[in-house]
Every structure is written in C-alpha cells, then in structure tokens.
Design a protein around this motif. Structure first.
Motif, mmCIF file in Angstrom:
data_model
loop_
_atom_site.group_PDB
_atom_site.id
_atom_site.type_symbol
_atom_site.label_atom_id
_atom_site.label_comp_id
_atom_site.label_asym_id
_atom_site.label_seq_id
_atom_site.Cartn_x
_atom_site.Cartn_y
_atom_site.Cartn_z
ATOM 1 N N PHE A 1 -44.673 -39.715 -14.847
ATOM 2 C CA PHE A 1 -45.476 -41.138 -14.513
ATOM 3 C C PHE A 1 -46.520 -41.336 -15.609
ATOM 4 C CE2 PHE A 1 -43.340 -41.767 -10.564
ATOM 5 C CZ PHE A 1 -43.079 -43.432 -10.627
ATOM 6 N N SER A 2 -47.164 -40.016 -15.618
ATOM 7 C CA SER A 2 -48.418 -39.957 -16.518
ATOM 8 C C SER A 2 -48.102 -40.358 -18.032
ATOM 9 C CB SER A 2 -49.003 -38.457 -16.213
ATOM 10 O OG SER A 2 -50.169 -38.516 -17.124
ATOM 11 N N ARG A 3 -46.952 -39.591 -18.256
ATOM 12 C CA ARG A 3 -46.484 -39.740 -19.808
ATOM 13 C C ARG A 3 -46.217 -41.067 -20.199
ATOM 14 N NH1 ARG A 3 -43.049 -34.354 -20.124
ATOM 15 N NH2 ARG A 3 -44.375 -33.022 -21.379
ATOM 16 N N THR A 4 -45.366 -41.639 -19.124
ATOM 17 C CA THR A 4 -45.143 -43.204 -19.440
ATOM 18 C C THR A 4 -45.994 -44.055 -19.512
ATOM 19 O OG1 THR A 4 -43.073 -42.399 -18.260
ATOM 20 C CG2 THR A 4 -43.496 -44.758 -18.698
ATOM 21 N N LEU A 5 -46.946 -43.870 -18.795
ATOM 22 C CA LEU A 5 -48.019 -44.912 -18.735
ATOM 23 C C LEU A 5 -49.220 -44.616 -19.837
ATOM 24 C CD1 LEU A 5 -48.758 -45.015 -14.885
ATOM 25 C CD2 LEU A 5 -48.387 -47.082 -16.496
ATOM 26 N N LEU A 6 -49.382 -43.334 -20.157
ATOM 27 C CA LEU A 6 -50.441 -43.149 -21.337
ATOM 28 C C LEU A 6 -49.575 -43.408 -22.629
ATOM 29 C CD1 LEU A 6 -52.483 -40.088 -19.946
ATOM 30 C CD2 LEU A 6 -52.996 -42.435 -19.881
ATOM 31 N N THR B 1 -37.971 -47.073 -15.646
ATOM 32 C CA THR B 1 -38.240 -46.363 -17.340
ATOM 33 C C THR B 1 -38.886 -44.972 -17.112
ATOM 34 O OG1 THR B 1 -39.042 -48.950 -17.339
ATOM 35 C CG2 THR B 1 -40.018 -47.132 -19.052
ATOM 36 N N VAL B 2 -39.629 -44.899 -16.023
ATOM 37 C CA VAL B 2 -40.169 -43.427 -15.850
ATOM 38 C C VAL B 2 -38.950 -42.335 -15.649
ATOM 39 C CG1 VAL B 2 -41.509 -41.894 -14.419
ATOM 40 C CG2 VAL B 2 -42.163 -44.347 -14.691
ATOM 41 N N ILE B 3 -37.959 -42.835 -14.716
ATOM 42 C CA ILE B 3 -36.831 -41.811 -14.636
ATOM 43 C C ILE B 3 -35.939 -41.579 -15.866
ATOM 44 C CG2 ILE B 3 -34.873 -41.723 -13.310
ATOM 45 C CD1 ILE B 3 -35.868 -42.931 -10.956
ATOM 46 N N ARG B 4 -35.807 -42.917 -16.765
ATOM 47 C CA ARG B 4 -35.185 -42.671 -17.946
ATOM 48 C C ARG B 4 -35.999 -41.624 -18.870
ATOM 49 N NH1 ARG B 4 -36.238 -44.388 -23.370
ATOM 50 N NH2 ARG B 4 -34.439 -43.832 -24.563
#
Lengths: 517, 517
Positions: free
Chosen positions: A51-56, A283-286
């Motif tokens: 989650f962190s990676r996807t948002l940042l 998107t996060v799960i991907r």
C-alpha cells in the motif's frame, strides 16, 4: 437454517475470539463453520509495504488505465488484468501463446459475492433458470433471491433455481444438467435457457477431464461444491485474491468465455457509474503479484498452514468418528464435507449440529448447503481456515463425543475404524505453524525495514531479484518452505510496464535503507 | 446521448491528460464534463500515512467490529459508523444529544452507485415506481434499468421512473411529487408506492426549509440535482467520502430513516455473503477522520481549490456567454448548470455541445441529465473538479466563441451583459492553488517523516494534539487556510475507542522519529 439467529451468530464470530487472539487453550466454543481465515494469518506487514509503495510511487499506467485513486475503468485497470491473466496462466498451467483476449475476458471485481449479483442482474431475465450444483455455498440463496429467482421452484413460471447433485469431480456434469433440462422442457413451457456466472471457459481449465458442455446453454453457473477445489491448491485461487490476502480488501475477478459477454457484465449501470469495484486495492494487489509478494511469502505459508490443519482434521476424524464416515475434500479449499457414519446409520446432521453447539463446537449442517435448506442427510461442513490445528482437533473430538452419545441413545452400534485410526502423523507435522507464520505483532518502521531487507535477501537467494522470466510457471501444489515457489505474474505484460519499475524501485529501496542508517 | 461513443470517451479521459499532468498550457481538448477530481488533488501521502498506520497498528476493535482484513459486518464496522455519525453531526450542524440510533441508521457502502443498486434491489418490487428530480445524475438511468425500471414509462404496467422538474432548493418537492402521484393514480391501476434511496431522514437535515414529505410514500429517492449541493460545502459530503479522498477507494455510506429499513438493505444477499463493501478502506478513512486528516489538510485545501475554480468559471461565463444566460450552482459540489442565453433565444444545447467538441471543449448537454435523454433545452453541465482554473477559463472562452457563432448563424443578436462582465476578481484569488496544494511528487520515507512532523507541529499549534472535544463542531464552509478547521470526528465514540489510541500512537510516532535519527 440459512436464516436462523444461531447461524447468523456463528458466521459473525467476535473480533476477540480465540482464532483472532491465537489462544490455543481457550475453552470457548470452537467454530468449524466460519469460512474466514484466522486473523493471525493476514499478511499485515506485507500489505503495508505494498500500500505504501503504491501510494508513494504510483505505478506507470497503460494508456487504458486510470489514475489509481480515481474511478476505475469499467473492466478494471488494464495493467491489473494483464498481470492477472499471466497469474492465471501460471495457476492453471496454461501452455501456448498468450493472447490479448485473455486480458479482455477478465473483469476486476469487488469479490465473488457482488460479482455474482452483477452477473445475475446483467445476464438473466424473467425467463432464465439457474442450475446450482449441491452441496453449494450456503449463502448463495440470498443472492439468487435478490435477483428474482425462486429457490423452491414450486411457483408456475418465473425464474427458478434447480439443484443438481454433485457426483464427483470427474463426473459428467453436462450429462446431469441435460437430464434436468429434459425434465424441465417436458413440464414447463419456458425455453431452456441457462445463464449465470460465465465460467464455461474456466470449466475445462479447472476440470480437464470433464467433457465440454454442449451448446444447449448460453453459459453455465458453476459454483464449486462447498468442499471441493478443482485445482488441488490450498487455498484455492477462488476468484477472489482477497480471500487469501484479506477478504476486507474486497477484490476479485471474473473470467468470462468471450469479450462480448464480459462487456455485457461490465456495462452494468452500477459499474459504468462508479467504475470497477476494488479499483485502488486491485492496483496494490497487482504490485504484490509483480513482486512475487503473494505466492512466495504469503501463499506458500498459508498453503502449508492449511495443509497441516487439513491433515490434523483427517486424522482426528478417523480417530473420533464412527466407522463408515466419509470425508470429502482436503485437496484444497477451506472446507471438508463429512458424512457421519454409514448411510444405513441414518444420522440426522441437523440434530447433531444442535447437540454439537451445546458441546462447544459449531459445524454447518449439510441442509444449509442444499437449496432452500432441503434435507442434507448425514453431512456437515467443516472449515480448516479459521481455527488453529489444536482447536480443530479438539473440535472434532467434541463432535465425536456428541455423535457417540447420539448412537448410544438411538441404540446403534458405535465403533471407529481401527485401521484408519492407526495412521501415524506424517513427518511434515514436525514443522509446526509457529515456525512458519510469525504471530501478528505491532511493528515499527525500524523493525519493518529490517524485516523487509531479510525478506528480500531471502528472495534473492531463492530466485533472484524478483525479475520475472518470460512465459509461465506452474504454482507448486505443495510448497516446500517457499523454495522453488511459483512465479505469480510473468510474461508479456511485465515487459511493457513491469521490469523497469521493479529495478527502479529496488534502487530507491536501497537508498531509503541507507538514509535510515 | 447517455450511450453515445463520444460520451463514453469523454467520461474516460486518458490517464496522461492535461488534468492529470498539470500541463496548464496543453492545447488538448478541455474536459468540463467529467466529474473526477484532478489527479493532482488526490492526497497520496496522507493516504499512505494512514494505510500504513492502520496496517501496522490496527485500531482497537469494538465487540461488534471484525478484524480490519476479514469480511466486514453487514452494516460495516461499528466504530466506523459511530465516527461517521459524529462526522455527519458536524457537517449538518446537528444539535441535541447523540443517540445510538444515529449509528444504527448508517451502512458503510462501496460508494453511491453500488449503494443505489442495492437499495433498488432490496426496497423495490414489480409494483414500485421511482420519482427522480431532473436534471439528474446522467448515469443513473443504467442503474434504474438494471433494477427493472422502464425509463420512458410508455409500457403499461411494470416498474416506471418519473421525472419531477427541479424548481428550487426551497420549493415544495412534496407538492410536485403529489401532483405526479395524483395523475398516476388516475391513469394507472397500480397502488402509489414510492420507494428508493431511504433519505427521508436526511432530507429535512439537508433542506431545513422543505416541508416534510407526507405519509403517502414509504420513502423518497432524493437524488440531489446535478448542480446542487444543499449543504453549501465544496466539495459536498456526497455520501461517498472517497469522492473527496479518491473514488478508487470505493467507500461511501447510506443513512436511512430507521434501523429497520437500513437492516432491510444490509440483508442483501451480496452483503450478507461478502460483508460490507469497502470494509478495510473504510477503517482507514475512519482513522483519518479521527486524526483530523480529512478536514484540515485535505478537505480545506480542496474546498479552497474548487472555490477558486468556481469563481473563475462564474466570471468567465459573465464575460463570454450572452446576456440572459443563467448559472445555477456554485454553492458547493462539482458542477454548475448553465442555461445559455435567454429562454427566448431558443439555444439548442445538444447542437452547441457538438460544435463545442469541435472547438476543443467538452460539456455535458442538459438532455443527458433528463430521464431517457429528453430535451434538455438551453442547458449544459459544467464541472469544476477536473480541469485547472486556467483551463476552465479557456474552456468557457471556447464555449463562448461557439455560442457567438451559433447566434450569428441563426441571425440572433449576441451581446454580453456588460455590468456582470465588469465584476472584478475577488481578493481571495490572490492566493493561487499552487500555494495551497503542492504538486504530486515522489516522496521517500525520509521526506515523508519530515512532512508528517511538520504537519503534526502545525496541528499542535492550531488545535492541540488531535485530542477531540466532546460534542460536535460545524465544518467551516469557507476555510481560512486551515486555521480553526473543523472537528471531523468527535464525541462519544472516541471516548470509548479513540482517545487512548490517539495518544498511544503519538508516542509511538515520536519513538520512531528518534530511531530514524
């Protein structure tokens, strides 16, 4: 039964239950009914990383994608569907060249339940009947009824649901359905149209030995029998990755037989308005699939945990249930289906269920898995996903005591099958789940960075850098401690949008680690 | 129109559009149709903080809650609903003592679209009619049709949808509806039952001056007119917090008039099976409400941004559209509704829309906001949420040129209203959005820690520690740079589960900061 207050209570176990807290010595009621994963098994820290990676660092988008936080495309993000098509190739060991149609046949959904609702809304009308294989998922009735189907099928006209008994995984499903169609056309003037979840394409994948359905039906609703898992994987790729990672994420997928039919579902008013359900979370799960953060660290541990529990349940049943008992399942999935005693013993599973609750163990009677709560005979459903191994064994012992008392009260001879009961613990049980899955704990950023580094070093030792080979690899059906684990997402999609990103993020990660030092 | 390929394309703008990249000088088509927030406005880093916090330090659970990653309770997490009820008290400035029923009247949903679908499925039958206030949301038709409603209402029998013209926010809605009911009962043998979104409780809150509906209807579907926002807040608390934070999160809520009716919706087969949609994400959003991370840093900036854009659009319309033009809206929400020229000019908005597209600006014709695409007269809908201020102004200028040409070609006199056009820029415009909302950038952990610290210090200066006062405060309708911002969540709920957590997390945060040094 499906609407009883007892059931409602059983399927909503308290948040502080023994299964959530991991208190193996708890005296509280043992819940072998509920199909939730034990809270301890949710990969909180892995999810947090992604989650962190996807948002940042939002992932690069395909021209058919939308921003990760806005309304999703109706079918779901293109890159998500492309990665998913590769993942499914790996799961089902699909050979041959990848085609664009595999991506077009997929919709990203908000999980299996809402998907079934959307499909029924978009693909059935007042002249449609639905055929459900029994025993089925015990909460499917409400979804069918909301879509206008009459479960008991007694009314003349209208949309009806018919049950087809499950025979075996290799049985001729098409044949059973055809017999039913025949009897329908004799007694009913409606045209024999059969529409529901468009999984006919998936059917031959999952059941390679089943004959292909004839052209009689537009498509077939194939709800996997409640204890069955055709892939032999534990847990199953059950059309909802979130049932592995966390059902609260509400992400699933639907694979249709053709882009046309898939578009028919995606054109649902609700989806056209709000966009793909589960847009951001998918998107996060991907990203997790791309980094092999699902199959190696999460899925392989879950599979091992459930396999240990399933083995423990099988041995406990052999030791505690009477001769003639039949145990179906155990090749994957969350559930077993247990026929208590010989058929001729005429055990009443509804009665046993009530007595078992008094003894402190909750099971789901087979009647709840039959449409309209029809007689479920001597069968009960047992879950291995929720309670820990030790409590599963104790639960089966409690059930055994109840059954024994029932036999005595009904003047029936009670005996276990001594040969079966002798089976020793397999060597695999020397590894306990405590060694496999660390307990949930509060983690701070420092600890998390260390944990991630160790995880990455391990991944590097085992399969190099998370860079993904072309083509697809089959998921190991019994993982051996994560080694040789499967490639979750592979092939063409990653060439376009994946690899660069993987490497780039790797570097950034390194820099962050240094800064933190 | 609602199904035209042009519209389909317009509502799916490319991910790399000027609105996403922030390229103010882009020559590409200006999209004043789409109701998405500009990508730049999504609070990526704030969301990241709270996803991360929620996963690493899961919040304490109420006994009626479930684990954040498992299937949610049917109505949604109790703590989420309780915080939400306090938030709504603040938004609607509700006085008087909080009651448990306020929490029981709420369902956590997967956003407004799927909620409307569930409500129609659960609360209507083949004898139900629905009344929709026009102009309405242009994608509502598909949702109604999927639920079995006939939009044009020409068929005899069956479920019909009727449009009631919007008069004004203070108009006697109940009166209009009653006239319609009267005409229905004269021409149709169906009993006058009116069911849909159960917002009758909310109606008096949102429209304190509207007379309460009579007991004639079970409940009323009140879809806010497309340009209207009864609270006067920008953006609106539009039953989906995610339309502020990011629609891709798929989280909303439904407030019903009574726990019974709410339970009727929550007992949907889809929800009973899969649990509350948006379960995990709603838990994260609740944490944001608790920490005032929605209203002060996010909402106040968005309100200011949209207010600046709305002001710019109003002035551009005065300068570029002909005398007699009518502009509705601007008191909140994402949209204006513009009547072009005087009524007697007989402007055809469908024609203007087509010409405008050729000139490089996309608007939504009023006909798309009428049921079944009926004549929308001289009206078009204009969005302020998607394009930046400068491009909104340029879009209105392009529209003005098209209208002027249309006037000349139809031999009509074209002139702006000189008095209106003279209005000067208000002082508030001296602050540009660039100063208010920093552009999206890739942030690493170090920067993030610093940013969070600064944010927390600011919060401490302004209102002390995030500790929440009892009772509720009204949301400032025009925030002044965040100072004196509103209490997002307050009162009783936090006493139980909130305060301790806020303090505890604060400490942990501190420790982390030290460790990182």
């Amino acid at each position: 039964m499906a609407d009883s207050p007892e059931l409602a209570q059983a399927i909503a176990p308290p948040a502080d239950s023994a299964a959530a807290t991991g208190d193996l010595n708890s005296k509280e009621t043992i819940n072998l009914l509920v199909g939730h994963p034990s809270a301890r098994l949710f990969p909180l820290t892995t999810l947090e990383q992604h989650f962190s990676r996807t948002l940042l660092n939002p992932p690069p988008l395909h021209e058919r994608d939308r921003h990760i936080l806005t309304y999703g495309p109706d079918q779901g993000q293109y890159t998500v569907r492309r990665s998913l098509s590769n993942y499914l190739r790996a799961v089902y060991d699909i050979q041959g060249e990848w085609t664009e149609e595999e991506t077009e046949n997929l919709i990203v959904t908000g999980g299996a339940s809402s998907t079934l609702g959307e499909v029924l809304k978009r693909c059935t009308d007042e002249k449609t009947h639905t055929i459900v294989v029994e025993p089925t998922y015990f909460l499917v009735g409400g979804i069918l009824e909301d879509a206008g189907f009459s479960i008991d099928g007694n009314e003349k006209g209208g949309q009806k649901v018919f049950g087809v008994p499950w025979l075996s995984e290799e049985a001729d499903l098409a044949g059973s359905v055809e017999t039913l169609v025949q009897s329908l056309t004799n007694t009913d003037s409606l045209p024999p149209r059969y529409q529901a979840k468009p999984t006919s394409r998936l059917l031959p994948r999952a059941y390679p030995t089943a004959p292909p359905p004839r052209r009689l039906y537009d498509f077939i609703l194939y709800l996997t029998p409640t204890f069955s898992n055709p892939t032999g994987l534990t847990p199953p790729p059950s059309f909802s990755l979130d049932s592995i990672l966390g059902p609260g994420l509400r992400v699933g997928w639907l694979e249709g037989p053709s882009p046309d039919l898939v578009a028919q579902v995606a054109q649902s008013g609700v989806i056209k308005s709000g966009g793909s359900m589960g847009h951001f979370n998918s998107t996060v799960i991907r990203q997790m699939l791309m980094k092999r953060a699902v199959d190696v660290p999460v899925l392989s541990q879950l599979m091992m945990t459930y396999k240990l529990r399933a083995g423990a349940l099988e041995r406990a049943v052999a030791r505690n249930l009477p001769r003639g008992s039949t145990l179906l399942g155990g090749k994957g999935g969350y559930f077993f289906y247990l026929g208590i005693g010989s058929e001729s013993d005429n055990v009443d599973a509804d009665e046993i269920t009530t007595l078992a609750r008094e003894e402190g163990v909750i099971v789901l009677p087979g009647s709840a898995c039959m449409l309209g709560g029809r007689n479920g005979g001597r069968w009960v459903r047992l879950a291995v996903c929720y309670e820990e191994e030790k409590r599963i064994v104790e639960g089966v012992e409690r059930l055994g005591r109840v059954v024994r008392r029932w036999y005595e009260e009904h003047g029936k001879e009670w005996a276990v099958d001594e040969e079966k009961a002798k089976v020793e613990e397999p060597r695999i049980l020397a590894m306990r789940y405590e060694e496999l899955v660390p307990p949930v704990e509060k983690v701070n950023r420092r600890k998390r960075a260390k944990a991630r580094k160790a995880e990455e070093e391990k991944a590097a030792r085992e399969g190099g850098e998370g860079v993904i080979a072309e083509g697809s690899q089959k998921l190991a059906s019994v993982p051996s401690g994560g080694a040789g684990g499967a490639a979750a997402s592979s092939g063409a999609a990653e060439e376009e949008v994946g690899e660069g990103e993987v490497k780039e993020e790797g570097k950034e990660e390194e820099k962050e680690e240094k800064e933190e030092k």
